[in-house]
Write a protein that holds these residues in place. Sequence first.
Motif, PDB file in Angstrom:
ATOM      1  N   VAL A  88       0.631  -1.109  -0.135  1.00 40.95           N
ATOM      2  CA  VAL A  88      -0.014  -0.104   0.080  1.00 40.95           C
ATOM      3  C   VAL A  88       0.875   1.264   0.046  1.00 40.95           C
ATOM      4  O   VAL A  88       1.978   1.259   0.305  1.00 40.95           O
ATOM      5  CB  VAL A  88      -0.930   0.019   1.059  1.00 40.95           C
ATOM      6  CG1 VAL A  88      -1.902  -1.078   1.118  1.00 40.95           C
ATOM      7  CG2 VAL A  88      -0.274   0.208   2.542  1.00 40.95           C
ATOM      8  N   HIS A  89       0.303   2.244  -0.594  1.00 44.06           N
ATOM      9  CA  HIS A  89       1.131   3.584  -0.704  1.00 44.06           C
ATOM     10  C   HIS A  89       1.397   4.061   0.530  1.00 44.06           C
ATOM     11  O   HIS A  89       0.038   4.238   1.491  1.00 44.06           O
ATOM     12  CB  HIS A  89       0.385   4.399  -1.528  1.00 44.06           C
ATOM     13  CG  HIS A  89       1.245   5.605  -2.041  1.00 44.06           C
ATOM     14  ND1 HIS A  89       1.525   6.779  -1.165  1.00 44.06           N
ATOM     15  CD2 HIS A  89       1.951   5.811  -3.222  1.00 44.06           C
ATOM     16  CE1 HIS A  89       2.254   7.599  -1.803  1.00 44.06           C
ATOM     17  NE2 HIS A  89       2.433   7.077  -3.122  1.00 44.06           N
ATOM     18  N   PRO A  90       2.364   4.580   1.257  1.00 47.11           N
ATOM     19  CA  PRO A  90       2.481   5.112   2.654  1.00 47.11           C
ATOM     20  C   PRO A  90       1.334   6.316   2.759  1.00 47.11           C
ATOM     21  O   PRO A  90       1.351   6.630   4.148  1.00 47.11           O
ATOM     22  CB  PRO A  90       4.056   5.337   2.696  1.00 47.11           C
ATOM     23  CG  PRO A  90       4.504   5.522   1.240  1.00 47.11           C
ATOM     24  CD  PRO A  90       3.648   4.745   0.492  1.00 47.11           C
ATOM     25  N   GLN A  91       1.217   7.135   1.744  1.00 48.61           N
ATOM     26  CA  GLN A  91       0.753   8.128   2.022  1.00 48.61           C
ATOM     27  C   GLN A  91      -1.218   7.990   1.781  1.00 48.61           C
ATOM     28  O   GLN A  91      -1.734   8.505   2.562  1.00 48.61           O
ATOM     29  CB  GLN A  91       1.146   9.521   1.274  1.00 48.61           C
ATOM     30  CG  GLN A  91       2.384   9.761   1.298  1.00 48.61           C
ATOM     31  CD  GLN A  91       2.813  10.946   0.669  1.00 48.61           C
ATOM     32  OE1 GLN A  91       2.575  11.040  -0.575  1.00 48.61           O
ATOM     33  NE2 GLN A  91       4.056  11.502   0.680  1.00 48.61           N
ATOM     34  N   THR A  92      -1.391   7.333   0.892  1.00 46.20           N
ATOM     35  CA  THR A  92      -2.731   7.198   0.631  1.00 46.20           C
ATOM     36  C   THR A  92      -3.341   6.061   1.171  1.00 46.20           C
ATOM     37  O   THR A  92      -4.650   6.078   1.479  1.00 46.20           O
ATOM     38  CB  THR A  92      -3.241   7.021  -0.929  1.00 46.20           C
ATOM     39  OG1 THR A  92      -2.329   5.881  -1.530  1.00 46.20           O
ATOM     40  CG2 THR A  92      -2.294   8.143  -1.655  1.00 46.20           C
ATOM     41  N   GLU A 167      11.199   2.822  -2.099  1.00 42.22           N
ATOM     42  CA  GLU A 167      10.702   3.889  -2.481  1.00 42.22           C
ATOM     43  C   GLU A 167      10.555   3.914  -4.188  1.00 42.22           C
ATOM     44  O   GLU A 167       9.695   4.323  -4.655  1.00 42.22           O
ATOM     45  CB  GLU A 167      11.786   5.233  -2.281  1.00 42.22           C
ATOM     46  CG  GLU A 167      11.295   6.476  -2.830  1.00 42.22           C
ATOM     47  CD  GLU A 167      12.154   7.604  -2.287  1.00 42.22           C
ATOM     48  OE1 GLU A 167      11.747   8.701  -2.011  1.00 42.22           O
ATOM     49  OE2 GLU A 167      13.608   7.687  -2.309  1.00 42.22           O
ATOM     50  N   GLN A 168      11.756   3.196  -4.816  1.00 35.38           N
ATOM     51  CA  GLN A 168      11.528   3.218  -6.147  1.00 35.38           C
ATOM     52  C   GLN A 168      10.532   2.031  -6.771  1.00 35.38           C
ATOM     53  O   GLN A 168       9.862   2.406  -7.751  1.00 35.38           O
ATOM     54  CB  GLN A 168      13.049   2.685  -6.812  1.00 35.38           C
ATOM     55  CG  GLN A 168      13.965   3.445  -6.812  1.00 35.38           C
ATOM     56  CD  GLN A 168      15.523   3.064  -6.973  1.00 35.38           C
ATOM     57  OE1 GLN A 168      15.550   1.871  -6.876  1.00 35.38           O
ATOM     58  NE2 GLN A 168      16.190   4.003  -7.644  1.00 35.38           N
ATOM     59  N   LEU A 169      10.080   1.062  -5.674  1.00 32.08           N
ATOM     60  CA  LEU A 169       9.234   0.219  -6.099  1.00 32.08           C
ATOM     61  C   LEU A 169       7.759   1.107  -6.166  1.00 32.08           C
ATOM     62  O   LEU A 169       6.925   0.620  -6.912  1.00 32.08           O
ATOM     63  CB  LEU A 169       8.982  -0.657  -5.107  1.00 32.08           C
ATOM     64  CG  LEU A 169       7.904  -1.892  -5.108  1.00 32.08           C
ATOM     65  CD1 LEU A 169       8.199  -2.855  -6.384  1.00 32.08           C
ATOM     66  CD2 LEU A 169       7.580  -2.580  -4.017  1.00 32.08           C
ATOM     67  N   ILE A 170       7.478   2.061  -5.157  1.00 32.10           N
ATOM     68  CA  ILE A 170       6.477   2.991  -5.296  1.00 32.10           C
ATOM     69  C   ILE A 170       6.493   3.639  -6.442  1.00 32.10           C
ATOM     70  O   ILE A 170       5.270   3.916  -7.036  1.00 32.10           O
ATOM     71  CB  ILE A 170       6.208   3.864  -3.901  1.00 32.10           C
ATOM     72  CG1 ILE A 170       6.229   2.710  -2.516  1.00 32.10           C
ATOM     73  CG2 ILE A 170       5.284   4.772  -4.032  1.00 32.10           C
ATOM     74  CD1 ILE A 170       6.484   3.600  -1.241  1.00 32.10           C
TER      75      ILE A 170
END
Length: 312
Positions: A88-92, A167-170
């Motif tokens: 999951v996206h850490p922000q959304t 981070e690059q995976l995101i």
Amino acid sequence: MATIDIFPDIHGQIGKLRTALDDLGWHRRAAGWVHPEPERAIVFLGDFIDRGPENRAVIDLVRSLIDSGKARAIMGNHELNALHFHTVHPQTGQPLRDRSDKNLRQHKSFLNEFPLGAQDTREVLDWMRTLPLFIEEAGFRAVHACWRESSIDRVRALTGNGVLSEEQLIWAADRENELFHLTEEIAKGPEHKLPDGACFHDKDGTRRDAVRLQWWNSDAKTWREIAISVPDPDDLPDDPLPDTLQAQTYPKAGRPVFFGHYWLTGAPRLQAPNALCLDYSAGKDGPLATYELEAGDRTLTPERIRVHAAKS
């Protein structure tokens, strides 16, 4: 360089993998995997999961070969998709890959063995994160779907070794990010928009105005010659390719490159003297095909393609 056995997409088909290893002389002992040729090795081209029913067994076997120092592996699009599906996206707080009905169906066999959020699932995803997008050695190259020099060089510059950071995976799931387009091309293959007004209908009858490219076909001069996965090539314009597109095909002087991904059928053949797709639909009803790469080979030969018949 000793002989290297190149293995393509397995897709949860443990029986086909075991048969191929046995055919090639690989045996598991208490101390690990052995071969009559002590220096012999294996390279896996990714897509270990989905489709077939035994994802866990395939992953365990592949990892045991790697842990024995006998194999290396790269990431396929199904591993990349799985990482995005389960992350999951850490922000959304939203998954990086949409958990739509279509994506759930595609990922079902993996989810049957590795449910969302389970400890075993997290552990195997951690392993997937260690897989590089490509391997390059003095004598060969390995990639899941496409080796385009400029894209590989850019990923190498961004990652150092082809392995995506967290981070690059995101970033690789973000259509606005450069890494999305790079990983899509490397792990899923390149597409290109057709000339204005041109289109074709795919196998499901869907109208499309972009084609997947035979990036290995440096002899292609027209859209019909460079396209792949078009049911009726006559639907395509027979116009000359743009010079910029033709210049992006794999060079005839490039070292041998191996890839999977394309679900080919029929008798295995070389795509070029220095390019070979080994995916002959083993994830469904096709056989597992491998290649025995000998030290010093600069061109490939059909005689070293091994087709492994499944044993009942």
